[in-house]
Design a protein around this motif. Structure first.
Motif, PDB file in Angstrom:
ATOM      1  N   HIS A   9       0.834  -1.212   0.000  1.00  0.00           N
ATOM      2  CA  HIS A   9       0.000   0.000   0.000  1.00  0.00           C
ATOM      3  C   HIS A   9       0.864   1.256   0.000  1.00  0.00           C
ATOM      4  O   HIS A   9       0.523   2.241  -0.665  1.00  0.00           O
ATOM      5  CB  HIS A   9      -0.936  -0.013   1.210  1.00  0.00           C
ATOM      6  CG  HIS A   9      -2.132  -0.891   1.025  1.00  0.00           C
ATOM      7  ND1 HIS A   9      -3.356  -0.418   0.609  1.00  0.00           N
ATOM      8  CD2 HIS A   9      -2.290  -2.237   1.176  1.00  0.00           C
ATOM      9  CE1 HIS A   9      -4.220  -1.420   0.530  1.00  0.00           C
ATOM     10  NE2 HIS A   9      -3.593  -2.532   0.870  1.00  0.00           N
ATOM     11  N   ARG A  10       1.960   1.228   0.717  1.00  0.00           N
ATOM     12  CA  ARG A  10       2.870   2.379   0.739  1.00  0.00           C
ATOM     13  C   ARG A  10       3.496   2.623  -0.626  1.00  0.00           C
ATOM     14  O   ARG A  10       3.765   3.765  -0.999  1.00  0.00           O
ATOM     15  CB  ARG A  10       3.979   2.142   1.769  1.00  0.00           C
ATOM     16  CG  ARG A  10       3.509   1.979   3.198  1.00  0.00           C
ATOM     17  CD  ARG A  10       3.245   3.293   3.868  1.00  0.00           C
ATOM     18  NE  ARG A  10       4.468   4.041   4.102  1.00  0.00           N
ATOM     19  CZ  ARG A  10       4.531   5.198   4.728  1.00  0.00           C
ATOM     20  NH1 ARG A  10       3.415   5.749   5.191  1.00  0.00           N
ATOM     21  NH2 ARG A  10       5.674   5.824   4.901  1.00  0.00           N
ATOM     22  N   TRP A  11       3.718   1.558  -1.373  1.00  0.00           N
ATOM     23  CA  TRP A  11       4.372   1.679  -2.673  1.00  0.00           C
ATOM     24  C   TRP A  11       3.453   2.249  -3.750  1.00  0.00           C
ATOM     25  O   TRP A  11       3.896   2.493  -4.869  1.00  0.00           O
ATOM     26  CB  TRP A  11       4.880   0.305  -3.124  1.00  0.00           C
ATOM     27  CG  TRP A  11       6.033  -0.202  -2.329  1.00  0.00           C
ATOM     28  CD1 TRP A  11       6.870   0.533  -1.524  1.00  0.00           C
ATOM     29  CD2 TRP A  11       6.488  -1.562  -2.231  1.00  0.00           C
ATOM     30  NE1 TRP A  11       7.814  -0.274  -0.928  1.00  0.00           N
ATOM     31  CE2 TRP A  11       7.605  -1.561  -1.350  1.00  0.00           C
ATOM     32  CE3 TRP A  11       6.073  -2.763  -2.782  1.00  0.00           C
ATOM     33  CZ2 TRP A  11       8.301  -2.723  -1.035  1.00  0.00           C
ATOM     34  CZ3 TRP A  11       6.750  -3.929  -2.466  1.00  0.00           C
ATOM     35  CH2 TRP A  11       7.848  -3.908  -1.611  1.00  0.00           C
ATOM     36  N   GLU A  12       2.213   2.466  -3.420  1.00  0.00           N
ATOM     37  CA  GLU A  12       1.270   3.009  -4.401  1.00  0.00           C
ATOM     38  C   GLU A  12       1.769   4.336  -4.980  1.00  0.00           C
ATOM     39  O   GLU A  12       1.562   4.629  -6.160  1.00  0.00           O
ATOM     40  CB  GLU A  12      -0.100   3.206  -3.746  1.00  0.00           C
ATOM     41  CG  GLU A  12      -1.159   3.695  -4.702  1.00  0.00           C
ATOM     42  CD  GLU A  12      -2.488   3.952  -4.011  1.00  0.00           C
ATOM     43  OE1 GLU A  12      -3.471   4.248  -4.704  1.00  0.00           O
ATOM     44  OE2 GLU A  12      -2.542   3.858  -2.754  1.00  0.00           O
ATOM     45  N   LYS A  13       2.430   5.136  -4.156  1.00  0.00           N
ATOM     46  CA  LYS A  13       2.930   6.439  -4.600  1.00  0.00           C
ATOM     47  C   LYS A  13       4.462   6.488  -4.612  1.00  0.00           C
ATOM     48  O   LYS A  13       5.058   7.554  -4.531  1.00  0.00           O
ATOM     49  CB  LYS A  13       2.380   7.542  -3.702  1.00  0.00           C
ATOM     50  CG  LYS A  13       0.859   7.649  -3.755  1.00  0.00           C
ATOM     51  CD  LYS A  13       0.335   8.744  -2.851  1.00  0.00           C
ATOM     52  CE  LYS A  13      -1.181   8.826  -2.914  1.00  0.00           C
ATOM     53  NZ  LYS A  13      -1.716   9.885  -2.015  1.00  0.00           N
ATOM     54  N   SER A  14       5.083   5.322  -4.738  1.00  0.00           N
ATOM     55  CA  SER A  14       6.545   5.256  -4.754  1.00  0.00           C
ATOM     56  C   SER A  14       7.105   5.886  -6.034  1.00  0.00           C
ATOM     57  O   SER A  14       6.496   5.794  -7.106  1.00  0.00           O
ATOM     58  CB  SER A  14       6.988   3.794  -4.668  1.00  0.00           C
ATOM     59  OG  SER A  14       8.373   3.672  -4.909  1.00  0.00           O
ATOM     60  N   PRO A  15       8.280   6.519  -5.955  1.00  0.00           N
ATOM     61  CA  PRO A  15       8.925   7.024  -7.174  1.00  0.00           C
ATOM     62  C   PRO A  15       9.435   5.904  -8.076  1.00  0.00           C
ATOM     63  O   PRO A  15       9.750   6.136  -9.231  1.00  0.00           O
ATOM     64  CB  PRO A  15      10.084   7.881  -6.632  1.00  0.00           C
ATOM     65  CG  PRO A  15      10.341   7.360  -5.251  1.00  0.00           C
ATOM     66  CD  PRO A  15       9.024   6.896  -4.739  1.00  0.00           C
ATOM     67  N   SER A  16       9.501   4.690  -7.547  1.00  0.00           N
ATOM     68  CA  SER A  16       9.989   3.555  -8.329  1.00  0.00           C
ATOM     69  C   SER A  16       8.854   2.925  -9.141  1.00  0.00           C
ATOM     70  O   SER A  16       7.861   2.456  -8.558  1.00  0.00           O
ATOM     71  CB  SER A  16      10.595   2.492  -7.395  1.00  0.00           C
ATOM     72  OG  SER A  16      10.785   1.275  -8.093  1.00  0.00           O
ATOM     73  N   PRO A  17       8.964   2.881 -10.473  1.00  0.00           N
ATOM     74  CA  PRO A  17       7.925   2.246 -11.301  1.00  0.00           C
ATOM     75  C   PRO A  17       7.705   0.771 -10.936  1.00  0.00           C
ATOM     76  O   PRO A  17       6.573   0.294 -10.969  1.00  0.00           O
ATOM     77  CB  PRO A  17       8.464   2.386 -12.725  1.00  0.00           C
ATOM     78  CG  PRO A  17       9.414   3.535 -12.662  1.00  0.00           C
ATOM     79  CD  PRO A  17      10.026   3.474 -11.288  1.00  0.00           C
TER      80      PRO A  17
END
Length: 374
Positions: A31-39
Motif C-alpha cells: 500500500h505504501r508503494w502506491e505512490k513510490s517514485p519507483s515504477p
C-alpha cells in the motif's frame, strides 16, 4: 508428555503468528508503494490492488477478478507466510514447523476451492462493530476493505498493534463535544494534524438534555462521535450521563443503514474505579460517571457500533493542575486508539488500568441511576 505437547503448540503458535505478521508487513508496504517514485514498486502495488477490486470498498465481491486475486494476492500471501514459517527451522525443531506449513496449505486449498472466498473475504451488507483486538475476525478485516490504508492484520493482530494502523483517522469526519475544555481542545488539534475533518458541538447551544434535534445534521455528517463534555459540580447527571446516553443512541440509530459501523469515543474518569472517597463534592460526579460506565458496557459489547471508552487520570485543565497536560493525555489516548484498543487507559497512577476489570466485568445493577436521569 503434557509438557511436550504444550511446547509443541507454543512453538507452532509463535511460528504461525510471526510468519503471518511478516506478510502483514509486506501488505503494508504494497500500500505504501502506491505512490513510490519507483515504477517497479508501483507495479507491485497495482498488482495488489486487484485484491481490493475483488472485494471492493462497498464490501461486495466481484467474481470477474477472482483469478487475478488468486494470482496477485492469495498465492503471494501463502508463499510469503511459508517463507516466514520455514525460517523458524533455524530455531525450532521441524515437527511444529511442518504442522504450521500443513495448516497453511490446507487453508490455501480451501480458499482456492472457493475461488478466493473465505471467512474474511465475502460480501457484507453491513460491517459489525464487534471487532476483536488480538485476533482478526471478519468485521475487523472488513474495515481494511472499507479503509484500505489501515487494518492490515490478517489473522493475529500483531502488525496493527505495533504499527498503529488499527484505526482510520485521516479523511474521516469527527464530531467532538466539549472542545472548550482542555482535553477536547487538544484532541481537535491532534486529529486535524492527522488529517481528520473535525466539526464541533457545544452543550447548551447545539444540544441540551432531551433536545437533540439541532444536532441531527451534524450527527448525520459524522463518522466518529467524540464525547468530551461534562461537569464536575453542577448538573452532573445531565452532563455526564443523560446527554452521553442520548447522543450515543441517536448516533447509533442514524448509523444503522451505513456500511461501516458508527464509532463513538467517550471520556470517562478514574473516579469510576475509586468512587467519591467519602468526599461530598465528588458524590454526584462519581455517581454519574459510574452510572454511565455501567451503561457503556453494553455499547462496548454491541455489534451496532464501535465504542471506545477513554479513562484518564487527572490532567491540567481549567479545573486545576493535573498529573499530565491535556496534550499528553490526548497523545496517550490516540496511541492506544490507533492500535485498535477499545478500552483506553490514560494514566500515571495505574488506576485506569485496574478500572478495566470493573468496566468490563462489573455488575450493572451496582450503579443506581435516579429515575429522573432515565
Amino acid at each position: 508428555m503434557v509438557w511436550d505437547v504444550l511446547i509443541f503448540l507454543l512453538q507452532a503458535g509463535v511460528a504461525f503468528v510471526v510468519s503471518t505478521a511478516l506478510f502483514d508487513a509486506l501488505h503494508w508496504l504494497l500500500h505504501r508503494w502506491e505512490k513510490s517514485p519507483s515504477p517497479l514498486l508501483r507495479k507491485f502495488s497495482s498488482w495488489h490492488w486487484v485484491h481490493h477490486k475483488f472485494l471492493g470498498l462497498d464490501m461486495q465481491v466481484n467474481p470477474a477478478y477472482a483469478r487475478q486475486n488468486i494470482c496477485f494476492h492469495i498465492l503471494p500471501e501463502y508463499l510469503t507466510s511459508m517463507v516466514g514459517t520455514a525460517l523458524f527451522l533455524l530455531i525450532f525443531p521441524w515437527p511444529p514447523i511442518l504442522a504450521v506449513a500443513v495448516l497453511r496449505t490446507i487453508m490455501l486449498g480451501m480458499t482456492l476451492r472457493e475461488e478466493g472466498l473465505d471467512y474474511n473475504h465475502m460480501s457484507m451488507d453491513r460491517v459489525g462493530g464487534n471487532q476483536s483486538l488480538l485476533w482478526v475476525n471478519n468485521n475487523y478485516h472488513a474495515m481494511h476493505h472499507v479503509y484500505p490504508h489501515n487494518f492490515f492484520s490478517s489473522f493475529a493482530n500483531v502488525f496493527d498493534l505495533i504499527a498503529g494502523t488499527g484505526c482510520q483517522i485521516e479523511g474521516r469526519r469527527f464530531l467532538i463535544t466539549g472542545t472548550g475544555g482542555a482535553f477536547g481542545g487538544a484532541l481537535v488539534k491532534a486529529l486535524e494534524k492527522s488529517g481528520a475533518i473535525v466539526e464541533t458541538a457545544k452543550s447548551g447551544v447545539d444540544f441540551s438534555p432531551g433536545n437533540y434535534e439541532a444536532m441531527r445534521e451534524k450527527l448525520e455528517r459524522a463518522d466518529v462521535l467524540v464525547l468530551s463534555h461534562g461537569a464536575k459540580e453542577e448538573d452532573c447527571w445531565n452532563a455526564n450521563y443523560v446527554t452521553f446516553r442520548d447522543l450515543i443512541e441517536t448516533f447509533t440509530a442514524i448509523g444503522q443503514t451505513r456500511l461501516a459501523p458508527p464509532e463513538v469515543w467517550a471520556l470517562g474518569s478514574e473516579v469510576e474505579f475509586h468512587g467519591d472517597m467519602g468526599l461530598a463534592e465528588l458524590k454526584d460526579y462519581s455517581a454519574s460517571k459510574r452510572a454511565f460506565a455501567a451503561r457503556a458496557r453494553s455499547y462496548y459489547r454491541s455489534d451496532d457500533l464501535i465504542y471506545r471508552h477513554i479513562v484518564p487520570s487527572s490532567f491540567t485543565s481549567a479545573m486545576g493542575k493535573g498529573a499530565m497536560s491535556a496534550e499528553t493525555a490526548v497523545g496517550i489516548a490516540l496511541f492506544f486508539i490507533t492500535r485498535g484498543v477499545k478500552y483506553v487507559p490514560v494514566t500515571l497512577t495505574g488506576l485506569a488500568v485496574l478500572n478495566f476489570f470493573r468496566f468490563r466485568y462489573g455488575n450493572n445493577a451496582t450503579d443506581e441511576v435516579p429515575a429522573a436521569a432515565e
